[in-house]
Design an enzyme around this catalytic site. Structure first.
Site, PDB file in Angstrom:
ATOM      1  N   LEU A   7      62.049  94.952  82.360  1.00  0.00           N
ATOM      2  CA  LEU A   7      62.530  94.143  81.468  1.00  0.00           C
ATOM      3  C   LEU A   7      62.240  92.873  81.725  1.00  0.00           C
ATOM      4  O   LEU A   7      61.990  92.540  83.115  1.00  0.00           O
ATOM      5  CB  LEU A   7      64.233  94.267  81.566  1.00  0.00           C
ATOM      6  CG  LEU A   7      64.734  95.372  81.164  1.00  0.00           C
ATOM      7  CD1 LEU A   7      66.230  95.275  81.445  1.00  0.00           C
ATOM      8  CD2 LEU A   7      64.612  95.568  79.659  1.00  0.00           C
ATOM      9  N   ASP A   8      62.031  91.942  80.900  1.00  0.00           N
ATOM     10  CA  ASP A   8      61.349  90.434  81.371  1.00  0.00           C
ATOM     11  C   ASP A   8      62.495  89.753  82.159  1.00  0.00           C
ATOM     12  O   ASP A   8      63.690  90.053  82.052  1.00  0.00           O
ATOM     13  CB  ASP A   8      61.256  89.636  79.937  1.00  0.00           C
ATOM     14  CG  ASP A   8      60.057  90.334  79.119  1.00  0.00           C
ATOM     15  OD1 ASP A   8      59.156  91.218  79.645  1.00  0.00           O
ATOM     16  OD2 ASP A   8      59.977  90.374  77.975  1.00  0.00           O
ATOM     17  N   LYS A   9      62.024  88.666  82.774  1.00  0.00           N
ATOM     18  CA  LYS A   9      62.940  87.836  83.520  1.00  0.00           C
ATOM     19  C   LYS A   9      64.186  87.479  82.749  1.00  0.00           C
ATOM     20  O   LYS A   9      65.369  87.487  83.066  1.00  0.00           O
ATOM     21  CB  LYS A   9      62.396  86.809  84.218  1.00  0.00           C
ATOM     22  CG  LYS A   9      63.011  85.811  85.025  1.00  0.00           C
ATOM     23  CD  LYS A   9      62.198  84.919  85.925  1.00  0.00           C
ATOM     24  CE  LYS A   9      63.024  83.811  86.634  1.00  0.00           C
ATOM     25  NZ  LYS A   9      62.301  82.869  87.066  1.00  0.00           N
TER      26      LYS A   9
END
Ligand code: URA
Length: 240
Positions: free
Chosen positions: A101-103
């Protein structure tokens, strides 16, 4: 496997502390005290006691985490805290997050040491559903919805596979996709002329993030959930 690794994997302390305890005679194998951390053990057969307590080895472990924004989905990182840094005493050397998952994305993240399961869940041919809550910069119009549902050009060789869109409020939708391309949800919304301003994963196959699990915490999968994810991989009837 080495005795000290076995005890570490049972979550009984740091490797150095465990080595000390072994040398101090706190560990027995099949009734005899063992003083060598490098002693080989059979994790299925041997009866290993640590400080008088029988150790039960779990080969594979499965955690469902509510990933908060601001940490990266990696095992280590030079600059940022990782999801594994949130795992405290449950951290095992062989754990890793299943996919990324993106930051700035929140939500459901599976963490395991089961490489085969992870590979299958991420496999492009398995089409495991991933459902996201998306808050958008602009209200989603009918045409944008249709395009997302049919497949959009995000600069890959092929259009994205058909997605499922549910409008919750004008600027709030859930989007269910069966692929996992880099930044896929953000790129899909961008491709139809919109913009994601907040993203949260709610579901992966039959695994759902319960609202009660606080951000940054995690729990073990239940036995039913473990069976469910294996079934998700075999049963493709629900996929659109
Ligand atoms: N799609 C994105 O754009 N970001 C994520 O973190 C997950 C899916």
């Amino acid at each position: 496997m080495r005795l000290d690794k076995f005890l570490c994997d049972c979550n009984l302390g740091t490797r150095s502390q465990i080595k000390k305890d072994i040398r101090n005679g706190q560990v027995s194998i099949n009734g005899s005290v063992v003083l060598k951390p490098e002693q080989k053990v059979d994790e299925q057969e041997d009866q290993i006691y640590y400080k008088g307590q029988l150790c039960v080895y779990e080969k594979y472990v499965y955690y469902l985490m509510h990933k908060p924004a601001g940490v990266v989905s990696a095992t280590e990182d030079k600059y940022d805290r990782t999801v594994l840094d949130l795992m405290g005493d449950d951290r095992r050397e062989d754990l890793f997050p299943v996919g990324r998952l993106d930051k700035d994305t929140e939500g459901l993240l599976l963490i395991t040491n089961d490489g085969v399961l992870a590979h299958d869940l991420l496999s492009p041919v398995k089409h495991v559903e991933k459902e996201y809550e998306c808050h958008l910069a602009y209200a989603l119009d009918k045409e944008q919805k249709n395009r997302l549902e049919q497949g959009v050009d995000i600069g890959e060789k092929a259009l994205t596979r058909p997605a499922l869109v549910q409008i919750i409020e004008d600027n709030k939708i859930t989007l269910t996709i069966t692929e996992g391309k880099f930044h896929q949800v953000k790129r899909m919304l961008y491709a139809v002329g919109n913009e994601v301003i907040y993203l949260k994963r709610l579901r992966m196959g039959g695994l759902r993030l319960e609202p009660e699990l606080p951000k940054g915490s995690y729990r073990r999968l239940t036995e039913e959930e473990r069976i469910q994810i294996t079934e998700d991989l075999n049963d493709r009837s629900g996929y659109f």
